[in-house]
Design an enzyme around this catalytic site. Sequence first.
Site, mmCIF file in Angstrom:
data_model
loop_
_atom_site.group_PDB
_atom_site.id
_atom_site.type_symbol
_atom_site.label_atom_id
_atom_site.label_comp_id
_atom_site.label_asym_id
_atom_site.label_seq_id
_atom_site.Cartn_x
_atom_site.Cartn_y
_atom_site.Cartn_z
ATOM 1 N N SER A 73 0.821 -1.214 0.000
ATOM 2 C CA SER A 73 0.000 0.000 0.000
ATOM 3 C C SER A 73 0.851 1.258 0.000
ATOM 4 O O SER A 73 0.436 2.298 -0.509
ATOM 5 C CB SER A 73 -0.922 0.012 1.225
ATOM 6 N N SER A 114 -4.066 2.336 2.660
ATOM 7 C CA SER A 114 -4.034 1.026 3.315
ATOM 8 C C SER A 114 -5.045 0.140 2.613
ATOM 9 O O SER A 114 -6.253 0.409 2.668
ATOM 10 C CB SER A 114 -4.384 1.128 4.801
ATOM 11 N N SER A 116 -6.144 -2.909 3.209
ATOM 12 C CA SER A 116 -7.111 -3.527 4.122
ATOM 13 C C SER A 116 -7.929 -2.481 4.863
ATOM 14 O O SER A 116 -9.069 -2.735 5.267
ATOM 15 C CB SER A 116 -6.389 -4.408 5.145
ATOM 16 N N THR A 119 -4.346 -1.251 8.667
ATOM 17 C CA THR A 119 -2.925 -1.218 8.973
ATOM 18 C C THR A 119 -2.689 -0.324 10.184
ATOM 19 O O THR A 119 -2.955 0.884 10.147
ATOM 20 C CB THR A 119 -2.128 -0.683 7.770
ATOM 21 N N ARG A 166 -0.097 -6.224 -2.612
ATOM 22 C CA ARG A 166 0.902 -6.038 -3.662
ATOM 23 C C ARG A 166 0.338 -6.328 -5.050
ATOM 24 O O ARG A 166 0.859 -5.830 -6.050
ATOM 25 C CB ARG A 166 2.113 -6.939 -3.405
ATOM 26 N N GLU A 245 8.318 -11.230 -1.683
ATOM 27 C CA GLU A 245 7.036 -11.848 -1.347
ATOM 28 C C GLU A 245 6.627 -12.946 -2.320
ATOM 29 O O GLU A 245 6.161 -14.007 -1.900
ATOM 30 C CB GLU A 245 5.946 -10.778 -1.266
ATOM 31 N N HIS A 261 28.376 6.510 -5.166
ATOM 32 C CA HIS A 261 29.125 7.240 -4.137
ATOM 33 C C HIS A 261 29.381 6.384 -2.897
ATOM 34 O O HIS A 261 29.920 6.887 -1.906
ATOM 35 C CB HIS A 261 28.366 8.513 -3.750
ATOM 36 N N LYS A 352 1.521 -10.234 12.337
ATOM 37 C CA LYS A 352 0.362 -9.409 12.687
ATOM 38 C C LYS A 352 -0.426 -10.030 13.834
ATOM 39 O O LYS A 352 -0.918 -9.322 14.722
ATOM 40 C CB LYS A 352 -0.534 -9.219 11.464
#
Length: 358
Positions: A73, A114, A116, A119, A166, A245, A261, A352
């Site tokens: 998201s 988000s 869902s 989050t 995703r 994933e 660099h 989660k």
Amino acid sequence: MALRSAKKITFLPNYFIKFHVIKLYKARTMKMNELIANKVDQLNEAIQIGESIQFSAPSNPINKILLCGLGGSGIGGAIVSQLLKKTLKVPFVCVNDYNVPAFVDKNTLIIASSYSGNTEETIAAVKEGMNEGAEICVVTSGGTLEKMAKANNWNHAIVPGGEQPRAMLAYSVVQQLYMLTNYKLIPDSFIADLKSAPALIEANDAEMRTEAEALAKKIHKFIPVIYADSSFGGVATRFKQQINENSKELCWDHVLPEMTHNELVGWAGGKEIIAPIYLATDYDHERTTHRWNISKEIIGKYTSNISEIHAKGDSQLAQVIYLIHITDWVSWYLSDIKKVDASEVEVIHYLKGEMAKR
């Protein structure tokens, strides 16, 4: 806080809703490769949703933008902010955390992204923004954020739910562009560029799959490292996330010129097992292209597994979407070669669940 007139998505005609619901039901049973193959439909549907937003102008002028979101998201915000860096006249900052910066005030636009809608980091950041009187708009499929948006009459776009975040990036990117257009922070030309993207993907999909499969076969025994011009850093990170994933692999990404660099020195410890992939576009800075060509010579002393993907499209936005699509296919072909389930993310569900206990 005084409430303004309701802000919501205008509902589409009944015949479209029936088709829409049936299609979403089928989408929830799709495997990852089917979802990637469905990108044209996703883009077209996302454009329909964006066109249907009923928008209410903010009470205060906007002089800065904050995107709050994580994972699938949040990456859309990084991609959009880099896409717009030569267009936006105000700063655009992305936050992937619980807290908002101290600069947030009534002149800040917070885009809460988000998939869902639940989050916890994004919800916490949005609540902080509320306390500072920020203008808040929401892109979600439901959950707590949808309830907050409706209760507070925030501008919001509700996208189809039931899938991995995703796999639904197209909806996030499209809604952000429509929101920023509605807030008159970017010109309508971005919407015109957006509307040409489905045809680009459709015309090149077969060729992109062939190229993606060949690249996956080339790198599947190696550790990928993704490089890109800084204007396409979000796309490089998205590719890394998809390999993480979908392919269940570690890799990393970096942008040029910054990579030259610091990280370039680290290639003194490079090995054949590392497979660099450069995402090349027509919009890369000329000096960055020179830097990559020299860097490629240096890196080539330590690995022969160097690859490039060249974007197509008539605009920077089109080339962004092209790269997202082809790299999504690379990540899926890697999962297929490895015989792993591209859709499975049980470790995230476990995390989660454990977080919810504490």
